[in-house]
Design a protein around this motif. Structure first.
Motif, short mmCIF file in Angstrom:
data_model
loop_
_atom_site.label_atom_id
_atom_site.label_comp_id
_atom_site.label_asym_id
_atom_site.label_seq_id
_atom_site.Cartn_x
_atom_site.Cartn_y
_atom_site.Cartn_z
N UNK A 18 57.58 142.15 47.90
CA UNK A 18 58.14 140.83 48.20
C UNK A 18 57.26 140.15 49.27
N UNK A 22 55.27 136.66 49.02
CA UNK A 22 55.40 135.55 49.97
C UNK A 22 54.03 135.13 50.48
N UNK A 25 52.10 133.34 47.64
CA UNK A 25 52.64 131.99 47.38
C UNK A 25 52.29 131.03 48.50
N UNK A 26 52.38 131.51 49.73
CA UNK A 26 52.05 130.65 50.87
C UNK A 26 50.56 130.30 50.86
N UNK A 29 50.03 127.72 47.96
CA UNK A 29 50.66 126.39 48.08
C UNK A 29 50.32 125.69 49.38
N UNK A 30 50.36 126.42 50.49
CA UNK A 30 50.13 125.75 51.78
C UNK A 30 48.63 125.62 52.07
N UNK A 31 47.82 126.63 51.71
CA UNK A 31 46.42 126.61 52.11
C UNK A 31 45.45 126.26 50.97
N UNK A 36 53.29 126.39 43.90
CA UNK A 36 53.68 127.79 43.71
C UNK A 36 55.19 127.94 43.84
N UNK A 38 58.02 131.25 43.99
CA UNK A 38 58.17 132.70 44.02
C UNK A 38 59.64 133.06 43.89
N UNK A 150 44.63 133.72 55.97
CA UNK A 150 45.43 132.89 56.89
C UNK A 150 46.91 133.19 56.77
N UNK A 151 47.39 133.26 55.51
CA UNK A 151 48.81 133.52 55.29
C UNK A 151 49.18 134.92 55.77
N UNK A 154 49.55 135.32 59.59
CA UNK A 154 50.73 134.68 60.19
C UNK A 154 52.00 135.48 59.94
N UNK A 155 51.93 136.49 59.11
CA UNK A 155 53.16 137.20 58.72
C UNK A 155 53.22 138.64 59.20
#
Lengths: 180, 387
Positions: A18, A22, A25-26, A29-31, A36, A38, A150-151, A154-155
């Motif tokens: 999962x 995430x 998808x981030x 879609x964001x970068x 996207x 999910x 990058x994603x 951040x996680x």
């Protein structure tokens, strides 16, 4: 590159699928500026039960949010491989963790010992999901390596940046062969 | 602990890849929510979790109550002090909130109730999707009453719908139900949150009367009474009983009728402001799919697939489920006679669609209620079968 990718990340609870979904998808879609969606499903168990994260990554807005036949299947457990290997498109790819799964060789089937690589090359088994993301990016280009990094950063918990970067970068060093 | 991160884009807007439930809280905070009371329940729990994490940072308060009945009571009390308040639940908890929902309606207490629908009845299918609380949203609490319910289909629509829910609650002094579902609550998509200077926020109108002359349900300014917050020197009574303009119980027939009429007219005289629908390719359509919530997305995919085969399908999304989009259905069915109502229940909103449709229109239900999200293929097959 296709305009739309249906992606299924499958395995067992606790393998970080999962989280991988995430991050992917981030990143997309964001970068990477794509669309996207999910979705996910899992059993009542926190660990050990069947688990999957599904994504649609597209150049245009996504209506129906769930994959039918996958362009990309990641299988990190035998149960997941057996359950989903037939729901893959003709030109789709299956990335199978050959250190955990007995598979049938074929066109588009890429055996990679993902969990073993996480243990041997990264030194931490739980980074297998991040190794898998690097493999997906390098092999298919569905999401860029830069966006994934990058994603990812951040996680993750503070202090684990270097080991996660190392796990992600592993995908870039591998040679991919199918039908073996 | 939060499982998402928001980034700033070049225009200073926050963006992120978040769940419907997470987006609901972000939007509620933008809309001015400063109090949340709830009792966590799958598949809505993330709304309580994120509220607990974020509200204290904004000077707000979160409280986990002992159950859903008290949660609903707490947001009514919070709202009466002048704060914007919200609670979130799913089917079983929504049942428990119904009594106090009626109390909020009769006392004209602005608040937002989120219902992330799952399969029922009773504890039903905790982790799986249904859209079977549509009629409960309308008639779950007893007595003649109006209600506003909004049903978004995407995580972006959750943002706009949540802000709108707070605005409508404040403007009309009424509870507003945000009707989500398990798929939407747990689905992740990119959102772009509007900047504060881009949002129109509505706050309930406050009285300028002195505490001595103030009447809590006075009609001299129109159908929506002006508000005075508890705790600021205004002493008044609110009660679940039918009351007069001063807030005291009454059985005088003219006062009974005037209160009930006004509760309805403040909503029904403003349908153009409240009822919102989205139309997709209805201009040339000969077949109409009517839906709401996340089922709308399958309808749009079915429309795209059908159009690729030459079928002229259009889609109507009931973004506002209640009050019902009667005018819009009347207008569309004047030209489109082949109507399908797609809902993940055994057939609820179809009754309203049939009631409002042109007499020559054929209205057929497409229903799925096994806990699994309806697919575009299933919709298209039913459309083809019925011809």
């Amino acid at each position: 590159m296709k305009n739309l990718y249906e992606v299924r990340l499958s395995g067992s609870g606790g393998q970080g699928l999962i989280t991988a979904g995430m991050i992917m998808g981030e990143a997309a879609s964001v970068f990477d500026g794509k669309f996207a969606v999910q979705t996910q499903s899992y059993g009542p168990e926190a660990r050990g039960g069947a688990c999957k994260a599904e994504l649609i990554i597209s150049e245009k807005e996504v209506a129906y949010p769930k994959p039918v036949d996958a362009d990309i299947l990641l299988a990190l457990s035998q149960q997941a491989y057996d359950q989903y290997k037939d729901d893959v498109k003709e030109d789709g790819v299956i990335i199978v963790d050959s250190s955990l799964v007995k598979y049938e060789k074929g066109k588009g089937v890429y055996p990679i010992p993902i969990t073993q690589l996480a243990i041997d090359k990264v030194g931490l088994k739980v980074t297998a999901n991040v190794v898998a993301l690097g493999v997906i990016s390098s092999l298919t280009g569905v999401v860029s390596y830069e966006a994934l990094e990058r994603a990812l950063l951040s996680r993750i918990p503070p202090g684990t940046e270097e080991i996660n970067k190392k796990a992600l970068a592993l995908g870039k060093t591998l040679e991919f062969k199918d039908n073996i | 602990m939060l499982f998402y991160k928001l980034y700033k884009d070049a225009d200073g807007r926050k963006v992120g890849f978040v769940q419907g439930n997470e987006a609901c809280v972000e939007a509620a905070l933008l809309a001015g929510m400063r109090f949340f009371a709830g009792y966590p329940i799958t598949p809505s729990s993330e709304i309580a979790a994120v509220s607990a994490e974020k509200l204290p940072m904004l000077g707000g308060r979160f409280i986990q109550m002992e159950d859903e009945i008290s949660s609903m009571g707490a947001i009514i009390g919070g709202s009466m002090t002048g704060k914007k308040t919200m609670t979130a639940t799913s089917g079983p908890g929504f049942s428990l909130k119904q009594e106090n929902l009626g109390y909020a309606i009769i006392n004209e207490v602005p608040c937002v109730i989120v219902n992330v629908q799952r399969g029922g009845p009773s504890t039903g299918l905790p982790t799986q999707i249904a859209q079977a609380d549509v009629m409960q949203a309308r008639w779950g609490t007893h007595g003649d009453h109006p209600i506003i319910a909004i049903s978004p289909a995407s995580v972006s629509q959750v943002v706009t719908s949540t802000i709108r829910a707070f605005n409508l609650a404040e403007k009309y002094r009424t509870p507003v139900i945000l009707l989500m579902d398990e798929t939407l609550g747990h689905m992740r998509e990119k959102i772009v949150l509007p900047r504060e200077d881009e949002i129109e926020l509505i706050d309930r109108k406050q009285t300028e009367d002195t505490p001595e002359e103030f009447k809590p349900f006075a009609t001299k300014h129109g159908d929506v009474p002006l508000f005075a917050p508890y705790g600021k020197g205004y002493r008044y009574n609110i009660t679940g009983l039918i009351h007069d303009e001063a807030g005291f119980p009454t059985t005088k027939t003219d006062e009974v009728v005037s209160l009930l009429d006004r509760l309805h007219s403040k909503i029904n005289d403003n349908l153009d402001d409240i009822v919102e629908v989205c139309e997709f390719q209805t201009e040339d359509a000969d077949t109409l799919l009517v839906s709401f919530g996340s089922a709308t997305r399958s309808c749009i995919s079915a429309m795209e697939k059908g159009r690729a085969e030459g079928k002229k399908i259009g889609v109507l999304q009931l973004l506002t489920v209640w009050p019902f989009a009667e005018k819009q259905i009347v207008k569309l069915t004047e030209k489109i006679k082949n109507v399908f109502v797609v809902e993940m229940n055994m057939g609820q909103i179809i009754g309203e669609v049939s009631r409002c449709s042109h007499r020559d229109a054929v209205v057929t239900g497409i229903n799925k209620y096994n806990g699994i999200y309806i697919t575009p293929q299933e919709i298209l097959e039913k459309v083809k079968e019925s011809r």
